[in-house]
Motif scaffolding. Structure first.
Motif, mmCIF file in Angstrom:
data_model
loop_
_atom_site.group_PDB
_atom_site.id
_atom_site.type_symbol
_atom_site.label_atom_id
_atom_site.label_comp_id
_atom_site.label_asym_id
_atom_site.label_seq_id
_atom_site.Cartn_x
_atom_site.Cartn_y
_atom_site.Cartn_z
ATOM 1 N N ARG A 44 88.729 32.386 32.762
ATOM 2 C CA ARG A 44 89.920 33.104 32.292
ATOM 3 C C ARG A 44 89.366 34.713 32.554
ATOM 4 O O ARG A 44 90.642 35.691 32.957
ATOM 5 N N THR A 45 88.576 34.813 32.125
ATOM 6 C CA THR A 45 87.791 36.220 32.018
ATOM 7 C C THR A 45 87.494 36.369 33.378
ATOM 8 O O THR A 45 87.235 38.087 33.278
ATOM 9 N N SER A 46 87.378 35.852 34.472
ATOM 10 C CA SER A 46 87.153 36.833 35.909
ATOM 11 C C SER A 46 88.034 36.452 36.222
ATOM 12 O O SER A 46 88.384 37.934 37.255
ATOM 13 N N ARG B 10 88.951 39.694 34.673
ATOM 14 C CA ARG B 10 88.136 41.497 35.073
ATOM 15 C C ARG B 10 88.244 41.044 36.799
ATOM 16 O O ARG B 10 88.021 43.335 36.180
ATOM 17 N N TRP C 89 86.976 29.503 29.072
ATOM 18 C CA TRP C 89 87.096 31.206 29.069
ATOM 19 C C TRP C 89 86.450 32.072 29.989
ATOM 20 O O TRP C 89 86.787 32.759 30.351
ATOM 21 N N LYS C 90 85.528 30.941 31.180
ATOM 22 C CA LYS C 90 84.627 32.177 31.876
ATOM 23 C C LYS C 90 85.625 32.585 32.738
ATOM 24 O O LYS C 90 86.044 33.618 33.754
#
Length: 100
Positions: free
Chosen positions: A44-46, A49, A41-42
């Motif tokens: 993918r979110t980076s 972002r 998840w981290k």
């Protein structure tokens, strides 16, 4: 669209999909699964972002461009108004004839 389940069962335990609610997993295994999901998840979110920042900067640049162009065109309108007023004054100061 890709299927969520593999077309055939894999013999290797590394690639086997499991359902944590149906399988009898220990607390350590559940904790490990949560950690892996959190890391994914981290990652993918980076990426998201970064895309969001680029999109925001592009939209901001477009807005500033429109804003600047608006000020530029309004300043040109004032110049045209001044030229019209000057022409009106010249016409008024000129000789009065029937053609005016």
């Amino acid at each position: 669209m890709a299927d969520k389940t593999p077309p055939q069962k894999s013999n290797s335990p590394y690639a086997a999909r499991i359902d944590p609610t149906k399988e009898g997993l220990s607390q350590d295994q559940m904790h490990f699964i949560r950690q892996v999901e959190l890391e994914q998840w981290k990652r993918r979110t980076s990426k998201l972002r970064t895309r969001n920042v680029v999109t925001g900067l592009a939209i901001g640049a477009l807005v500033l461009g429109i804003y600047g162009y608006t000020f530029y065109s309004v300043s040109q309108e004032r110049i045209m108004d001044e030229i019209d007023e000057e022409a009106k004054r010249v016409r008024m100061q000129g000789p009065k004839t029937g053609a005016n």
